[in-house]
Design an enzyme around this catalytic site. Sequence first.
Site, PDB file in Angstrom:
ATOM      1  N   CYS A 170       0.819  -1.223   0.000  1.00 24.67           N
ATOM      2  CA  CYS A 170       0.000   0.000   0.000  1.00 24.67           C
ATOM      3  C   CYS A 170       0.850   1.270   0.000  1.00 24.67           C
ATOM      4  CB  CYS A 170      -0.946  -0.009   1.189  1.00 24.67           C
ATOM      5  SG  CYS A 170      -1.902  -1.522   1.308  1.00 24.67           S
ATOM      6  N   HIS A 217      -3.311   6.916   1.986  1.00 26.05           N
ATOM      7  CA  HIS A 217      -3.760   5.600   1.530  1.00 26.05           C
ATOM      8  C   HIS A 217      -5.124   5.314   2.139  1.00 26.05           C
ATOM      9  CE1 HIS A 217      -4.247   1.422   0.917  1.00 26.05           C
ATOM     10  NE2 HIS A 217      -3.887   1.068   2.144  1.00 26.05           N
ATOM     11  N   ASN A 220     -10.368  -0.669   0.012  1.00 22.04           N
ATOM     12  CA  ASN A 220      -8.910  -0.516   0.106  1.00 22.04           C
ATOM     13  C   ASN A 220      -8.269  -1.257  -1.066  1.00 22.04           C
ATOM     14  OD1 ASN A 220      -6.183  -0.943   0.640  1.00 22.04           O
ATOM     15  ND2 ASN A 220      -6.469  -1.371   2.823  1.00 22.04           N
TER      16      ASN A 220
HETATM   17  O1  UT7 Z   1      -3.958  -1.370   3.713  1.00 26.96           O
HETATM   18  C1  UT7 Z   1      -2.972  -1.247   4.674  1.00 26.96           C
HETATM   19  C2  UT7 Z   1      -3.084  -2.091   5.830  1.00 26.96           C
HETATM   20  N1  UT7 Z   1      -4.371  -2.285   6.421  1.00 26.96           N
HETATM   21  C3  UT7 Z   1      -4.918  -1.422   7.281  1.00 26.96           C
HETATM   22  O2  UT7 Z   1      -4.463  -0.328   7.469  1.00 26.96           O
HETATM   23  C4  UT7 Z   1      -6.086  -1.900   8.102  1.00 26.96           C
HETATM   24  C5  UT7 Z   1      -5.933  -1.480   9.522  1.00 26.96           C
HETATM   25  N2  UT7 Z   1      -6.908  -2.053  10.420  1.00 26.96           N
HETATM   26  C6  UT7 Z   1      -8.240  -1.786  10.340  1.00 26.96           C
HETATM   27  O3  UT7 Z   1      -8.689  -1.082   9.450  1.00 26.96           O
HETATM   28  C7  UT7 Z   1      -9.138  -2.339  11.428  1.00 26.96           C
HETATM   29  O4  UT7 Z   1      -8.348  -2.954  12.409  1.00 26.96           O
HETATM   30  C8  UT7 Z   1     -10.211  -3.332  10.911  1.00 26.96           C
HETATM   31  C9  UT7 Z   1     -11.241  -2.568  10.089  1.00 26.96           C
HETATM   32  C10 UT7 Z   1      -9.576  -4.417  10.077  1.00 26.96           C
HETATM   33  C11 UT7 Z   1     -10.939  -3.938  12.096  1.00 26.96           C
HETATM   34  O5  UT7 Z   1     -11.524  -2.919  12.892  1.00 26.96           O
HETATM   35  P1  UT7 Z   1     -11.274  -2.874  14.460  1.00 26.96           P
HETATM   36  O6  UT7 Z   1     -12.009  -1.718  14.974  1.00 26.96           O
HETATM   37  O7  UT7 Z   1      -9.785  -2.891  14.688  1.00 26.96           O
HETATM   38  O8  UT7 Z   1     -11.983  -4.203  14.946  1.00 26.96           O
HETATM   39  P2  UT7 Z   1     -11.409  -5.315  15.932  1.00 26.96           P
HETATM   40  O9  UT7 Z   1     -10.590  -6.295  15.151  1.00 26.96           O
HETATM   41  O10 UT7 Z   1     -10.782  -4.641  17.112  1.00 26.96           O
HETATM   42  O11 UT7 Z   1     -12.731  -6.024  16.389  1.00 26.96           O
HETATM   43  C12 UT7 Z   1     -13.712  -5.315  17.186  1.00 26.96           C
HETATM   44  C13 UT7 Z   1     -14.918  -6.194  17.364  1.00 26.96           C
HETATM   45  C14 UT7 Z   1     -14.586  -7.580  17.869  1.00 26.96           C
HETATM   46  O12 UT7 Z   1     -15.651  -7.985  18.723  1.00 26.96           O
HETATM   47  P3  UT7 Z   1     -15.480  -7.887  20.327  1.00 26.96           P
HETATM   48  O13 UT7 Z   1     -14.286  -8.713  20.676  1.00 26.96           O
HETATM   49  O14 UT7 Z   1     -15.285  -6.413  20.617  1.00 26.96           O
HETATM   50  O15 UT7 Z   1     -16.784  -8.429  20.835  1.00 26.96           O
HETATM   51  C15 UT7 Z   1     -14.605  -8.440  16.635  1.00 26.96           C
HETATM   52  O16 UT7 Z   1     -14.931  -9.784  16.893  1.00 26.96           O
HETATM   53  O17 UT7 Z   1     -15.587  -6.382  16.105  1.00 26.96           O
HETATM   54  C16 UT7 Z   1     -15.708  -7.780  15.840  1.00 26.96           C
HETATM   55  N3  UT7 Z   1     -15.557  -7.962  14.398  1.00 26.96           N
HETATM   56  C17 UT7 Z   1     -16.565  -7.883  13.537  1.00 26.96           C
HETATM   57  N4  UT7 Z   1     -17.878  -7.647  13.700  1.00 26.96           N
HETATM   58  C18 UT7 Z   1     -18.654  -7.594  12.589  1.00 26.96           C
HETATM   59  C19 UT7 Z   1     -14.414  -8.204  13.725  1.00 26.96           C
HETATM   60  N5  UT7 Z   1     -14.673  -8.280  12.400  1.00 26.96           N
HETATM   61  C20 UT7 Z   1     -16.001  -8.080  12.263  1.00 26.96           C
HETATM   62  C21 UT7 Z   1     -16.853  -8.032  11.151  1.00 26.96           C
HETATM   63  N6  UT7 Z   1     -18.164  -7.777  11.350  1.00 26.96           N
HETATM   64  N7  UT7 Z   1     -16.405  -8.199   9.888  1.00 26.96           N
END
Ligand code: UT7
Length: 330
Positions: free
Chosen positions: A121, A255, A286
């Site tokens: 990226c 990005h 993305n």
């Molecule tokens: O392109 C360059 C590199 N990539 C990036 O820059 C991506 C960087 N990271 C992100 O954009 C975010 O970390 C994500 C969008 C991938 C994830 O968002 P987050 O706010 O970090 O979510 P999380 O992994 O901390 O999960 C929060 C909650 C969890 O539930 P609990 O434990 O709080 O009950 C997950 O189980 O959201 C849950 N969860 C989902 N819920 C619905 C995780 N994935 C999903 C989903 N749908 N797809």
Amino acid sequence: MTLLARTGARYARILGVGRALPSRVVDNAEMCTYIDSSDEWIRQRTGIVERRWIADGESVETLARDASLEAIANSGVAPADIDAVIVSTVSYFHQTPGLAPKLAFQLGAIGAAAYDISAACAGFCYAIAQAEALIRSGAATHVLVVGAETLSRLTDLSDRSTAFLFADGAGAVVIGPSDVNGISPVVWGSDGEAGPTIHQATDWEGAVRDQTWPYIWMDGRQVFRWASGFVADAALDILEKSGLTPDDLDTFIPHQANNRITDAMLRHLKLPEHVKVARSIVNYGNNSAASIPIAMSEMLASGEAKSGDTALIIGFGAGLVYAGQVVTLP
Ligand code: UT7
């Protein structure tokens, strides 16, 4: 015996930009047929409403070609006058030869130096740094830089932590000599120790041996923290090395990884209200190396940004790698 050396143009700038998006629109409702998620969660956590995936007849090659044709037309540079082509991609599945030589030939940049780079990226900004250096060193006069990805081919549709994020698309710019500087010194780097944070689950040998596909795996939370802290600091460094303050900017094109990362960067940089901020992730997801030139092209086409604007661009991703510059929009 003294070897001859050469120098090139004093400065370089972007002369034209173009974009190409695949025809297939995948909205969050369709995404939720693949993973256990919701439209509300995806919008709130990322900003994404829909993304594009390639359909029949489309490929990373056709996207790269179409974005390049638009960039070349907008630049006013004849294809024959492009003497270097750099393609940044992680989703062209031919290890060799690269996509760039084929693309150069298709576009009529016959005989141009042509090569692919792999910097995920951050690849577009890595390639901009190379193009600027090639022009100022005299190694090239007009450089076509392309970011082209079909991440849908590397996305595990059963992985609810990445499936909703990754997408396809291509963006391109033509860079050439200039009397005034249009590309600031690059700020770039890598952290290979953190490489496992975003990686392919297997390499091609493992894929064949174990009959598994080399999907991209990501520790989203860790990448999020790195991007909103370390990479946001790098953005401040870019401004300093450009001799600018946040007030001098017209446009911010990070990005398109996640709208919340963009928001965190905005808070860190303390950008004033007048700065227009790229949000193309909302409609396109993305698409890695393609996201910055796609957003740039969209903002110019919609009138949100205008020619001559001063824009901060910064890419970051798998490696981990990051790179960015301040550029004058074409
Ligand atoms: O392109 C360059 C590199 N990539 C990036 O820059 C991506 C960087 N990271 C992100 O954009 C975010 O970390 C994500 C969008 C991938 C994830 O968002 P987050 O706010 O970090 O979510 P999380 O992994 O901390 O999960 C929060 C909650 C969890 O539930 P609990 O434990 O709080 O009950 C997950 O189980 O959201 C849950 N969860 C989902 N819920 C619905 C995780 N994935 C999903 C989903 N749908 N797809």
